[in-house]
Design a protein around this motif. Structure first.
Motif, PDB file in Angstrom:
ATOM      1  N   PRO A 123      47.934  37.486  39.420  1.00 19.19           N
ATOM      2  CA  PRO A 123      47.947  35.935  38.987  1.00 19.19           C
ATOM      3  C   PRO A 123      46.999  34.922  40.190  1.00 19.19           C
ATOM      4  CG  PRO A 123      50.122  36.463  40.106  1.00 19.19           C
ATOM      5  CD  PRO A 123      49.329  37.800  39.922  1.00 19.19           C
ATOM      6  N   ASP A 124      46.610  33.992  39.718  1.00 18.57           N
ATOM      7  CA  ASP A 124      45.896  33.159  40.349  1.00 18.57           C
ATOM      8  C   ASP A 124      46.682  32.686  41.797  1.00 18.57           C
ATOM      9  OD1 ASP A 124      43.721  33.392  38.788  1.00 18.57           O
ATOM     10  OD2 ASP A 124      43.882  31.168  37.835  1.00 18.57           O
ATOM     11  N   GLY A 125      46.130  32.652  42.723  1.00 24.25           N
ATOM     12  CA  GLY A 125      46.811  32.179  44.012  1.00 24.25           C
ATOM     13  C   GLY A 125      47.667  33.327  44.922  1.00 24.25           C
ATOM     14  N   LEU A 126      47.417  34.663  44.238  1.00 26.05           N
ATOM     15  CA  LEU A 126      48.167  35.679  44.913  1.00 26.05           C
ATOM     16  C   LEU A 126      47.335  35.997  46.071  1.00 26.05           C
ATOM     17  CD1 LEU A 126      50.735  37.244  44.378  1.00 26.05           C
ATOM     18  CD2 LEU A 126      49.124  39.329  44.005  1.00 26.05           C
ATOM     19  N   ASP A 127      48.083  36.158  47.395  1.00 29.10           N
ATOM     20  CA  ASP A 127      47.439  36.407  48.377  1.00 29.10           C
ATOM     21  C   ASP A 127      46.744  38.021  48.506  1.00 29.10           C
ATOM     22  OD1 ASP A 127      46.588  37.430  51.034  1.00 29.10           O
ATOM     23  OD2 ASP A 127      48.347  36.435  52.118  1.00 29.10           O
ATOM     24  N   PRO A 128      45.376  38.022  48.445  1.00 31.80           N
ATOM     25  CA  PRO A 128      44.841  39.358  48.378  1.00 31.80           C
ATOM     26  C   PRO A 128      45.123  40.540  49.134  1.00 31.80           C
ATOM     27  CG  PRO A 128      43.352  37.712  48.981  1.00 31.80           C
ATOM     28  CD  PRO A 128      44.458  36.914  48.714  1.00 31.80           C
ATOM     29  N   ALA A 129      45.695  39.998  50.376  1.00 31.66           N
ATOM     30  CA  ALA A 129      46.066  40.894  51.592  1.00 31.66           C
ATOM     31  C   ALA A 129      47.360  41.929  50.740  1.00 31.66           C
ATOM     32  CB  ALA A 129      46.461  40.150  52.794  1.00 31.66           C
ATOM     33  N   TRP A 130      48.123  41.240  49.981  1.00 29.47           N
ATOM     34  CA  TRP A 130      49.370  41.858  49.463  1.00 29.47           C
ATOM     35  C   TRP A 130      48.785  43.127  48.899  1.00 29.47           C
ATOM     36  CZ3 TRP A 130      53.014  38.025  46.669  1.00 29.47           C
ATOM     37  CH2 TRP A 130      53.344  36.883  47.934  1.00 29.47           C
ATOM     38  N   LEU A 131      47.568  43.289  48.219  1.00 25.69           N
ATOM     39  CA  LEU A 131      47.027  44.427  47.428  1.00 25.69           C
ATOM     40  C   LEU A 131      46.153  45.233  48.283  1.00 25.69           C
ATOM     41  CD1 LEU A 131      46.920  42.758  44.265  1.00 25.69           C
ATOM     42  CD2 LEU A 131      48.804  44.244  44.696  1.00 25.69           C
ATOM     43  N   ALA A 132      46.067  44.904  49.592  1.00 25.58           N
ATOM     44  CA  ALA A 132      45.062  45.731  50.273  1.00 25.58           C
ATOM     45  C   ALA A 132      45.260  47.091  50.333  1.00 25.58           C
ATOM     46  CB  ALA A 132      45.134  45.183  51.948  1.00 25.58           C
ATOM     47  N   ASP A 133      46.495  47.645  50.451  1.00 26.41           N
ATOM     48  CA  ASP A 133      46.842  49.195  50.310  1.00 26.41           C
ATOM     49  C   ASP A 133      46.850  49.724  48.966  1.00 26.41           C
ATOM     50  OD1 ASP A 133      46.893  48.589  53.112  1.00 26.41           O
ATOM     51  OD2 ASP A 133      48.534  49.309  53.485  1.00 26.41           O
ATOM     52  N   SER A 134      46.411  48.870  47.939  1.00 31.79           N
ATOM     53  CA  SER A 134      46.457  49.638  46.577  1.00 31.79           C
ATOM     54  C   SER A 134      44.932  49.735  45.941  1.00 31.79           C
ATOM     55  CB  SER A 134      47.115  48.726  45.634  1.00 31.79           C
ATOM     56  OG  SER A 134      47.141  49.144  44.309  1.00 31.79           O
ATOM     57  N   ASP A 135      44.824  50.963  45.341  1.00 31.57           N
ATOM     58  CA  ASP A 135      43.538  51.248  44.712  1.00 31.57           C
ATOM     59  C   ASP A 135      43.662  51.018  43.227  1.00 31.57           C
ATOM     60  OD1 ASP A 135      42.493  52.337  46.968  1.00 31.57           O
ATOM     61  OD2 ASP A 135      43.285  54.472  46.591  1.00 31.57           O
ATOM     62  N   ALA A 136      44.697  50.245  42.638  1.00 31.99           N
ATOM     63  CA  ALA A 136      44.745  50.021  41.474  1.00 31.99           C
ATOM     64  C   ALA A 136      43.711  48.835  40.959  1.00 31.99           C
ATOM     65  CB  ALA A 136      46.137  49.452  40.939  1.00 31.99           C
ATOM     66  N   ARG A 137      43.113  49.104  40.013  1.00 34.00           N
ATOM     67  CA  ARG A 137      42.236  48.123  39.404  1.00 34.00           C
ATOM     68  C   ARG A 137      42.849  46.837  38.977  1.00 34.00           C
ATOM     69  NH1 ARG A 137      40.670  46.683  34.344  1.00 34.00           N
ATOM     70  NH2 ARG A 137      41.637  47.897  33.200  1.00 34.00           N
ATOM     71  N   ARG A 138      42.468  45.487  39.575  1.00 38.24           N
ATOM     72  CA  ARG A 138      43.009  44.347  39.467  1.00 38.24           C
ATOM     73  C   ARG A 138      42.500  43.558  38.198  1.00 38.24           C
ATOM     74  NH1 ARG A 138      43.554  46.789  44.168  1.00 38.24           N
ATOM     75  NH2 ARG A 138      43.463  45.513  45.973  1.00 38.24           N
ATOM     76  N   SER A 183      51.331  47.343  36.112  1.00 30.67           N
ATOM     77  CA  SER A 183      52.234  46.887  36.985  1.00 30.67           C
ATOM     78  C   SER A 183      51.831  45.442  37.099  1.00 30.67           C
ATOM     79  CB  SER A 183      52.401  47.525  38.310  1.00 30.67           C
ATOM     80  OG  SER A 183      52.803  48.612  38.257  1.00 30.67           O
ATOM     81  N   VAL A 184      52.606  44.404  37.471  1.00 28.40           N
ATOM     82  CA  VAL A 184      52.074  43.213  37.764  1.00 28.40           C
ATOM     83  C   VAL A 184      52.811  42.737  39.230  1.00 28.40           C
ATOM     84  CG1 VAL A 184      53.968  42.267  36.535  1.00 28.40           C
ATOM     85  CG2 VAL A 184      52.243  40.684  37.181  1.00 28.40           C
ATOM     86  N   VAL A 185      52.098  41.973  40.149  1.00 27.29           N
ATOM     87  CA  VAL A 185      52.646  41.767  41.397  1.00 27.29           C
ATOM     88  C   VAL A 185      52.661  39.989  41.459  1.00 27.29           C
ATOM     89  CG1 VAL A 185      52.386  41.819  43.880  1.00 27.29           C
ATOM     90  CG2 VAL A 185      51.791  43.800  42.613  1.00 27.29           C
ATOM     91  N   THR A 186      53.547  39.547  41.822  1.00 29.05           N
ATOM     92  CA  THR A 186      53.805  37.873  41.942  1.00 29.05           C
ATOM     93  C   THR A 186      54.624  37.637  43.122  1.00 29.05           C
ATOM     94  OG1 THR A 186      55.958  37.637  40.642  1.00 29.05           O
ATOM     95  CG2 THR A 186      53.970  37.941  39.250  1.00 29.05           C
ATOM     96  N   GLY A 187      54.610  36.445  43.417  1.00 29.33           N
ATOM     97  CA  GLY A 187      55.498  35.463  44.328  1.00 29.33           C
ATOM     98  C   GLY A 187      56.592  35.034  43.681  1.00 29.33           C
ATOM     99  N   CYS A 188      57.305  34.139  44.120  1.00 30.88           N
ATOM    100  CA  CYS A 188      58.323  33.240  43.395  1.00 30.88           C
ATOM    101  C   CYS A 188      58.440  31.836  43.864  1.00 30.88           C
ATOM    102  CB  CYS A 188      59.441  34.036  43.549  1.00 30.88           C
ATOM    103  SG  CYS A 188      60.528  33.960  45.036  1.00 30.88           S
ATOM    104  N   ALA A 189      59.152  31.284  43.315  1.00 29.04           N
ATOM    105  CA  ALA A 189      59.297  29.848  43.548  1.00 29.04           C
ATOM    106  C   ALA A 189      60.553  29.549  44.521  1.00 29.04           C
ATOM    107  CB  ALA A 189      59.674  28.959  42.284  1.00 29.04           C
TER     108      ALA A 189
END
Length: 221
Positions: free
Chosen positions: A87-102, A119-125
């Protein structure tokens, strides 16, 4: 006349005889109820959240901030994820160790296209300890509601203690009522008449919740 105009017209007619000096709704309803059941410190609240999430069959992980990319990368690799929705605004560093296509969160994406994402990666409120619930409101790093309902695997990052509250009333104070919110208590699950549990019917089959940071006073990571 549109349907919207017709409905609003009926509302106006129904309120036509209401005196203008009536007490506004936000003050007319008594709200002196308890806002939380006792007081928990940050360590206890995080532990209660983790326990209730696990009861709902979510998979709970803990790490420090600098360990988050490795945890997210491990979770995606464990699923064999070749694509991950971002999603927009997700810190790209969270996925730094993944080779999955964004895969970006696009308004034009169809349900079939989202279903093909691994898969999907998100934060929360906010996250609610007493109910084991995480709440998303479409803010930065959270995306549109459907991206956490269609893909089969959801990784949600919760910051401890900043995003953890003990009760629903305390969570509501943090949410903007004009924003759409999604309340998630464990992976999608339902039961048929024989009480056989089926997961993944109306949401992700697997929910990984990563609690990031150590509450004040220590406690396990």
């Amino acid at each position: 006349m549109s349907t919207r105009e017709r409905i609003l017209g009926r509302v106006r007619r129904a309120l036509a005889d209401v005196a203008p000096d009536d007490t506004p709704y936000e003050r007319a309803v008594e709200r002196a109820y308890a806002r939380e059941h006792g007081r928990l410190d940050a360590v206890a609240a995080a532990g209660l959240l983790a326990g209730n999430l696990a009861d709902y069959r979510a998979r709970v992980h803990r790490c420090a901030e600098d360990g988050l990319p490795a945890v997210v990368g491990r979770l995606l690799a464990g699923r064999g994820a070749r694509t991950v929705l971002v999603p927009d605004g997700l810190d790209p560093a969270w996925l730094a160790d993944s080779d999955a296509r964004r895969v970006p969160d696009l308004a034009a994406s169809t349900p079939a296209e989202l279903d093909r994402v691994d898969s999907v990666v998100t934060g929360c409120a906010v996250a609610i300890a007493e109910t084991g619930t995480i709440v998303l409101d479409g803010g930065p790093g959270q995306g549109r509601r459907r991206i956490t309902l269609v893909p089969d695997h959801h990784v949600c990052v919760v910051r401890v203690p900043d995003q953890v509250v003990t009760s629903v009333p305390l969570a509501l104070e943090r949410l903007d009522p004009t924003r759409p919110s999604t309340w998630i208590s464990g992976p999608s699950a339902t039961s048929d008449i024989e009480l056989d549990r089926v997961e993944g019917v109306h949401g992700p089959r697997t929910l990984d919740v990563v609690l990031v940071g150590r509450p004040p006073g220590g406690g396990p990571r």
